[in-house]
Design a protein around this motif. Structure first.
Motif, short mmCIF file in Angstrom:
data_model
loop_
_atom_site.label_atom_id
_atom_site.label_comp_id
_atom_site.label_asym_id
_atom_site.label_seq_id
_atom_site.Cartn_x
_atom_site.Cartn_y
_atom_site.Cartn_z
N PHE A 72 0.31 3.14 -6.87
CA PHE A 72 0.15 2.42 -5.59
C PHE A 72 1.28 2.70 -4.61
O PHE A 72 1.08 2.61 -3.41
N ASP A 73 2.48 3.05 -5.12
CA ASP A 73 3.60 3.25 -4.19
C ASP A 73 4.00 4.71 -4.10
O ASP A 73 5.07 5.02 -3.62
N TYR A 74 3.13 5.61 -4.55
CA TYR A 74 3.58 7.00 -4.73
C TYR A 74 4.03 7.65 -3.42
O TYR A 74 5.04 8.33 -3.36
N VAL B 65 -12.28 5.46 6.52
CA VAL B 65 -12.67 6.51 5.58
C VAL B 65 -11.43 7.23 5.08
O VAL B 65 -11.25 7.47 3.87
N LEU B 66 -10.54 7.58 6.02
CA LEU B 66 -9.31 8.26 5.61
C LEU B 66 -8.48 7.36 4.71
O LEU B 66 -7.92 7.82 3.71
N LYS B 67 -8.43 6.06 5.06
CA LYS B 67 -7.61 5.16 4.26
C LYS B 67 -8.19 4.99 2.86
O LYS B 67 -7.45 4.89 1.89
N ALA B 68 -9.52 4.96 2.78
CA ALA B 68 -10.14 4.80 1.47
C ALA B 68 -9.85 6.01 0.60
O ALA B 68 -9.67 5.89 -0.62
N ALA B 69 -9.80 7.18 1.21
CA ALA B 69 -9.58 8.40 0.43
C ALA B 69 -8.10 8.71 0.25
O ALA B 69 -7.76 9.66 -0.46
N ALA B 70 -7.22 7.93 0.89
CA ALA B 70 -5.81 8.33 1.02
C ALA B 70 -5.16 8.68 -0.31
O ALA B 70 -4.51 9.72 -0.42
N PHE B 71 -5.36 7.84 -1.34
CA PHE B 71 -4.57 8.04 -2.56
C PHE B 71 -5.03 9.27 -3.34
O PHE B 71 -4.23 9.89 -4.02
N HIS B 72 -6.30 9.64 -3.23
CA HIS B 72 -6.75 10.87 -3.87
C HIS B 72 -6.43 12.07 -3.00
O HIS B 72 -6.00 13.10 -3.49
N TYR B 73 -6.62 11.91 -1.70
CA TYR B 73 -6.32 13.02 -0.79
C TYR B 73 -4.86 13.41 -0.89
O TYR B 73 -4.52 14.60 -0.94
N GLY B 74 -3.97 12.38 -0.92
CA GLY B 74 -2.55 12.66 -1.00
C GLY B 74 -2.19 13.44 -2.25
O GLY B 74 -1.33 14.32 -2.22
N GLU C 12 1.38 -5.41 -2.14
CA GLU C 12 0.27 -5.05 -1.24
C GLU C 12 0.78 -4.32 0.00
O GLU C 12 0.17 -3.36 0.47
N GLU C 13 1.92 -4.80 0.49
CA GLU C 13 2.51 -4.16 1.67
C GLU C 13 2.87 -2.71 1.38
O GLU C 13 2.60 -1.80 2.16
N ILE C 14 3.48 -2.51 0.19
CA ILE C 14 3.87 -1.15 -0.20
C ILE C 14 2.63 -0.28 -0.34
O ILE C 14 2.62 0.88 0.09
N GLU C 15 1.56 -0.84 -0.90
CA GLU C 15 0.35 -0.04 -1.09
C GLU C 15 -0.23 0.36 0.27
O GLU C 15 -0.65 1.51 0.46
N ALA C 16 -0.22 -0.60 1.22
CA ALA C 16 -0.75 -0.27 2.55
C ALA C 16 0.09 0.83 3.19
O ALA C 16 -0.44 1.78 3.77
N ARG C 17 1.41 0.71 3.05
CA ARG C 17 2.29 1.72 3.65
C ARG C 17 2.08 3.07 3.00
O ARG C 17 2.05 4.12 3.66
#
Lengths: 149, 175
Positions: free
Chosen positions: B125-127, B26-35, A60-65
């Motif tokens: 999740f860690d990309y 909002v930015l955090k919710a979109a982060a993984f697609h935006y990135g 979870e920590e990694i995901e948040a980061r």
């Protein structure tokens, strides 16, 4: 007064009961080696559960980061633009403020630059310098109240 | 102020562009697609920023980042507005630190919408916490030369005589 017949106190017939001084140990459910083995077993099990939980927390920590790092470029880009605008405002303000001082050159101490060896490098102004021309309250907000946010 | 009078600072016209007017959740919710959608722009900008360590040098790259983000959010608004709103609402209100884990259901709905309509995958999740390899056309910054100071005193030659100190050490004046 008649003399009462004297009778000495004697032990009861057959003597007193034996005094129960012998230790009666508590009933044992487990032997010592079973207890030690059980302790080690439960500790091992708990350590495994702890490991699973910490793995989950770590993920979870990694995901948040990762999410934070993904949006960092937008925030840095926006911040940089505003920062550079403010630097220009500060420089203009200093030029206006020191217009009547003879020999004053903006960015220097009467023509003597602060940094000599790298004239083209971008050196960020110090904190109090950056806030020199604002009202003091803005500086205080940035310096102290940011700790609570 | 340490910025010289004749030092280059970009003008307001150069710096003004339409900003991404969105808040943190909002930015955090979109982060993984935006990135994923703006990976090239983001990496280019962050590379420039860390290589030069000079915000003046990366204005163009920064504007590209903001432009890409704006386009991305326009697309999201057009195609997956309801799903996205549901998702960032969950991110905003489910935890104190905008964690992703309480919102897996709404996330799945949003991910599916993004995949079907915009063909943008959610990154692993860690990309973005991994090391990023980025190919760029920007020239590598010049290595800083070793500075040479002309007024340095000349060093003693190697074979200079070094007799023992005549009066011993003067450390604290005691011995």
């Amino acid at each position: 007064m008649a003399t009462a017949a004297r009778k000495q106190d004697m032990p009861p017939e057959g003597g007193y009961r034996a005094i129960p001084y012998k230790r009666i140990p508590a009933r044992q459910f487990f032997s010592g080696s079973t207890l030690i083995a059980g302790y080690l077993g439960m500790t091992a099990g708990a350590a495994y559960v702890f490991y699973l939980n910490s793995l989950h927390n770590h993920i979870e920590e990694i995901e948040a980061r990762s999410g934070r790092l993904a949006i960092q470029p937008i925030l840095v880009a926006e911040r940089d633009r505003e920062y550079l605008k403010q630097l220009r405002r500060n420089r203009d303000e200093e030029a206006k403020l020191m217009a009547n001082v003879e020999g004053w050159k903006v960015g220097t101490w009467y023509g003597e630059p602060i940094y000599e060896t790298k004239p083209d490098a971008f050196i960020e102004p110090a904190f109090h310098e950056y806030y020199a021309h604002t009202d003091d309250w803005s500086r205080r907000l940035r310096q102290f109240f940011v700790w609570w946010s | 102020m340490s910025i010289l009078e004749d030092a280059y600072l970009p003008t307001d016209e150069e710096l003004t562009t339409q900003e991404v007017n969105l808040s943190g959740p909002v930015l955090k919710a979109a982060a993984f697609h935006y990135g994923n959608a703006c990976l090239a722009e983001n990496n280019e900008f962050m590379l420039c920023r860390t290589e030069t360590n000079d915000p003046r040098a990366c204005i163009k790259e920064g504007k590209a980042v903001t432009n890409c983000a704006l386009n991305f959010f326009r697309q999201v608004k057009k195609s997956c507005s309801a799903e996205f709103m549901q998702y960032y609402n969950c991110i905003d209100k489910s935890s104190t630190d905008q964690a992703y884990s309480p919102c897996r259901k709404t996330q799945a709905v949003f991910d599916k919408c993004m995949k079907d309509n915009l063909n943008i995958e959610r990154a692993p999740f860690d990309y973005f916490a991994r090391v990023q390899v980025h190919k760029t056309n920007r020239p590598r910054p010049l290595e800083e030369p070793i500075p040479h100071y002309p007024n340095t005193p000349v060093a003693l030659p190697e074979d200079a005589p070094k007799p023992p100190a005549k009066y011993g050490s003067r450390y604290l004046g005691l011995w």
